[in-house]
Design a protein around this motif. Structure first.
Motif, PDB file in Angstrom:
ATOM      1  N   HIS A   1     -15.704 -97.778  47.045  1.00 42.20           N
ATOM      2  CA  HIS A   1     -16.934 -98.467  46.644  1.00 42.20           C
ATOM      3  C   HIS A   1     -17.022 -99.805  47.384  1.00 42.20           C
ATOM      4  O   HIS A   1     -16.086-100.606  47.354  1.00 42.20           O
ATOM      5  CB  HIS A   1     -16.940 -98.713  45.134  1.00 42.20           C
ATOM      6  N   PRO A   2     -18.137-100.069  48.047  1.00 43.95           N
ATOM      7  CA  PRO A   2     -18.228-101.296  48.868  1.00 43.95           C
ATOM      8  C   PRO A   2     -18.174-102.587  48.058  1.00 43.95           C
ATOM      9  O   PRO A   2     -17.841-103.645  48.609  1.00 43.95           O
ATOM     10  CB  PRO A   2     -19.588-101.142  49.565  1.00 43.95           C
ATOM     11  N   ASP A   3     -18.500-102.528  46.782  1.00 42.44           N
ATOM     12  CA  ASP A   3     -18.532-103.744  45.970  1.00 42.44           C
ATOM     13  C   ASP A   3     -17.231-104.010  45.216  1.00 42.44           C
ATOM     14  O   ASP A   3     -17.131-105.003  44.496  1.00 42.44           O
ATOM     15  CB  ASP A   3     -19.689-103.674  44.967  1.00 42.44           C
ATOM     16  N   ILE A   4     -16.259-103.119  45.373  1.00 45.71           N
ATOM     17  CA  ILE A   4     -14.991-103.293  44.658  1.00 45.71           C
ATOM     18  C   ILE A   4     -13.940-103.837  45.623  1.00 45.71           C
ATOM     19  O   ILE A   4     -13.588-103.190  46.606  1.00 45.71           O
ATOM     20  CB  ILE A   4     -14.510-101.964  44.038  1.00 45.71           C
ATOM     21  N   GLN A   5     -13.478-105.026  45.349  1.00 43.21           N
ATOM     22  CA  GLN A   5     -12.427-105.652  46.141  1.00 43.21           C
ATOM     23  C   GLN A   5     -11.107-105.518  45.379  1.00 43.21           C
ATOM     24  O   GLN A   5     -10.941-106.097  44.300  1.00 43.21           O
ATOM     25  CB  GLN A   5     -12.757-107.130  46.396  1.00 43.21           C
ATOM     26  N   LEU A   6     -10.174-104.760  45.943  1.00 42.47           N
ATOM     27  CA  LEU A   6      -8.945-104.461  45.215  1.00 42.47           C
ATOM     28  C   LEU A   6      -7.917-105.598  45.238  1.00 42.47           C
ATOM     29  O   LEU A   6      -7.012-105.621  44.406  1.00 42.47           O
ATOM     30  CB  LEU A   6      -8.310-103.187  45.770  1.00 42.47           C
ATOM     31  N   GLU A   7      -8.087-106.524  46.172  1.00 44.05           N
ATOM     32  CA  GLU A   7      -7.168-107.667  46.199  1.00 44.05           C
ATOM     33  C   GLU A   7      -7.344-108.494  44.919  1.00 44.05           C
ATOM     34  O   GLU A   7      -8.456-108.918  44.591  1.00 44.05           O
ATOM     35  CB  GLU A   7      -7.415-108.531  47.425  1.00 44.05           C
ATOM     36  N   HIS A   8      -6.250-108.649  44.189  1.00 50.31           N
ATOM     37  CA  HIS A   8      -6.238-109.391  42.920  1.00 50.31           C
ATOM     38  C   HIS A   8      -7.013-108.674  41.810  1.00 50.31           C
ATOM     39  O   HIS A   8      -7.289-109.269  40.760  1.00 50.31           O
ATOM     40  CB  HIS A   8      -6.801-110.808  43.086  1.00 50.31           C
ATOM     41  N   HIS A   9      -7.377-107.422  42.037  1.00 55.76           N
ATOM     42  CA  HIS A   9      -8.072-106.640  41.009  1.00 55.76           C
ATOM     43  C   HIS A   9      -7.049-106.211  39.954  1.00 55.76           C
ATOM     44  O   HIS A   9      -5.995-105.668  40.298  1.00 55.76           O
ATOM     45  CB  HIS A   9      -8.725-105.409  41.631  1.00 55.76           C
ATOM     46  N   PRO A  10      -7.317-106.430  38.664  1.00 57.29           N
ATOM     47  CA  PRO A  10      -6.313-106.108  37.643  1.00 57.29           C
ATOM     48  C   PRO A  10      -5.945-104.631  37.564  1.00 57.29           C
ATOM     49  O   PRO A  10      -4.848-104.281  37.136  1.00 57.29           O
ATOM     50  CB  PRO A  10      -6.965-106.589  36.340  1.00 57.29           C
ATOM     51  N   TYR A  11      -6.863-103.767  37.978  1.00 54.62           N
ATOM     52  CA  TYR A  11      -6.615-102.324  37.866  1.00 54.62           C
ATOM     53  C   TYR A  11      -6.498-101.651  39.229  1.00 54.62           C
ATOM     54  O   TYR A  11      -6.712-100.448  39.355  1.00 54.62           O
ATOM     55  CB  TYR A  11      -7.728-101.678  37.030  1.00 54.62           C
ATOM     56  N   ALA A  12      -6.132-102.426  40.244  1.00 55.22           N
ATOM     57  CA  ALA A  12      -6.041-101.907  41.608  1.00 55.22           C
ATOM     58  C   ALA A  12      -5.034-100.771  41.717  1.00 55.22           C
ATOM     59  O   ALA A  12      -5.295 -99.760  42.391  1.00 55.22           O
ATOM     60  CB  ALA A  12      -5.671-103.032  42.578  1.00 55.22           C
ATOM     61  N   ALA A  13      -3.880-100.898  41.077  1.00 56.72           N
ATOM     62  CA  ALA A  13      -2.841 -99.868  41.182  1.00 56.72           C
ATOM     63  C   ALA A  13      -3.330 -98.541  40.606  1.00 56.72           C
ATOM     64  O   ALA A  13      -3.066 -97.471  41.164  1.00 56.72           O
ATOM     65  CB  ALA A  13      -1.569-100.320  40.467  1.00 56.72           C
ATOM     66  N   TRP A  14      -4.058 -98.607  39.499  1.00 59.40           N
ATOM     67  CA  TRP A  14      -4.593 -97.384  38.884  1.00 59.40           C
ATOM     68  C   TRP A  14      -5.606 -96.734  39.820  1.00 59.40           C
ATOM     69  O   TRP A  14      -5.582 -95.520  40.033  1.00 59.40           O
ATOM     70  CB  TRP A  14      -5.239 -97.733  37.550  1.00 59.40           C
ATOM     71  N   ILE A  15      -6.491 -97.529  40.393  1.00 60.63           N
ATOM     72  CA  ILE A  15      -7.521 -97.004  41.291  1.00 60.63           C
ATOM     73  C   ILE A  15      -6.884 -96.351  42.512  1.00 60.63           C
ATOM     74  O   ILE A  15      -7.241 -95.244  42.911  1.00 60.63           O
ATOM     75  CB  ILE A  15      -8.491 -98.117  41.715  1.00 60.63           C
ATOM     76  N   ARG A  16      -5.920 -97.052  43.111  1.00 60.47           N
ATOM     77  CA  ARG A  16      -5.268 -96.518  44.304  1.00 60.47           C
ATOM     78  C   ARG A  16      -4.530 -95.218  43.998  1.00 60.47           C
ATOM     79  O   ARG A  16      -4.517 -94.292  44.808  1.00 60.47           O
ATOM     80  CB  ARG A  16      -4.292 -97.548  44.875  1.00 60.47           C
ATOM     81  N   ASN A  17      -3.914 -95.133  42.846  1.00 61.63           N
ATOM     82  CA  ASN A  17      -3.121 -93.957  42.499  1.00 61.63           C
ATOM     83  C   ASN A  17      -3.942 -92.681  42.543  1.00 61.63           C
ATOM     84  O   ASN A  17      -3.493 -91.653  43.046  1.00 61.63           O
ATOM     85  CB  ASN A  17      -2.516 -94.129  41.104  1.00 61.63           C
ATOM     86  N   TYR A  18      -5.182 -92.758  42.022  1.00 64.57           N
ATOM     87  CA  TYR A  18      -5.998 -91.550  41.938  1.00 64.57           C
ATOM     88  C   TYR A  18      -6.898 -91.329  43.146  1.00 64.57           C
ATOM     89  O   TYR A  18      -7.650 -90.357  43.184  1.00 64.57           O
ATOM     90  CB  TYR A  18      -6.804 -91.563  40.641  1.00 64.57           C
TER      91      TYR A  18
END
Length: 218
Positions: free
Chosen positions: A142-159
């Motif tokens: 998603h272009p509007d989601i910045q995973l750096e410092h995102h609290p749920y980045a690990a969950w998003i990346r996993n799936y």
């Protein structure tokens, strides 16, 4: 079956829980409650895949289902480690009470497995397997989601990562082959109803987390 699920599928993959998770605004209490219940869910999902192995006929298909079962067992310690980062230790996970939504979903899948054949059971399993991939990929790119410092980045990346997606492709391939063996036009509505029901139960699983964060009973 995804298309046949229609609005139920979209309610699942675009639930408010997922919208807030994507924005990073999901309450921590909602996510932690979900994580604990998801651990319990995974243990029952493993039981369902073990049942699936017994429902299949060819060694090749049995190996495919066993690979999915082993992937769940491999995921459990990772899940425990991830939960620990959120302040939930292994003892808390193993002694947590199952919420009604967890019971309803997991027992539905197991009941379908016990009462039906491999095609029925795969239809009940796939909303979770494929839905999480669809969600993970959508959020990861998603272009509007910045995973750096995102609290749920690990969950998003996993799936959204290749290893998980490879498992999804394998599960979809198994479903297609079992359909070729056992599926008929007359069976489609029945297995599609199973798929849609499991999809609805996934939606309630998300809502369970939000309800817990808002102090609502489930």
């Amino acid at each position: 079956m995804r298309e046949d699920a229609g609005s139920d599928w979209h309610a699942y993959v675009d639930h408010v829980f997922i919208q807030q998770l994507a924005q990073g605004t999901l309450p921590t209490a909602a996510f932690k409650h979900y994580l604990a219940q998801d651990y319990l869910f995974l243990t029952h999902f493993a039981r369902a895949y073990a049942l699936l192995v017994s429902k299949l006929r060819s060694v090749r298909h049995m190996r495919s289902a066993t690979a999915s079962l082993n992937a769940i067992f491999d995921e459990l310690p990772l899940h425990i480690h991830y939960c620990a980062q959120w302040g939930i230790d292994e003892h808390q996970l193993q002694t947590a009470a199952e919420c009604p939504e967890t019971i309803a979903y997991t027992r539905y899948v197991l009941d379908i497995g016990h009462s039906g054949d491999a095609l029925d059971l795969l239809s009940a399993l796939l909303p979770c397997v494929a839905g999480y991939a669809e969600i993970g990929l959508a959020l990861l790119h998603h272009p509007d989601i910045q995973l750096e410092h995102h609290p749920y980045a690990a969950w998003i990346r996993n799936y959204g990562e290749e290893e998980y997606l490879d498992g999804v492709k394998s599960a979809l391939g198994l479903m297609e082959e079992v359909w070729q063996e056992r599926g008929t036009e007359a069976r489609f509505k029945a297995v599609s109803t199973i798929f849609t029901t499991a999809t609805q139960l996934e939606t309630r699983f998300w809502q369970m987390g939000l309800n817990a964060a808002n102090g609502l009973s489930t």
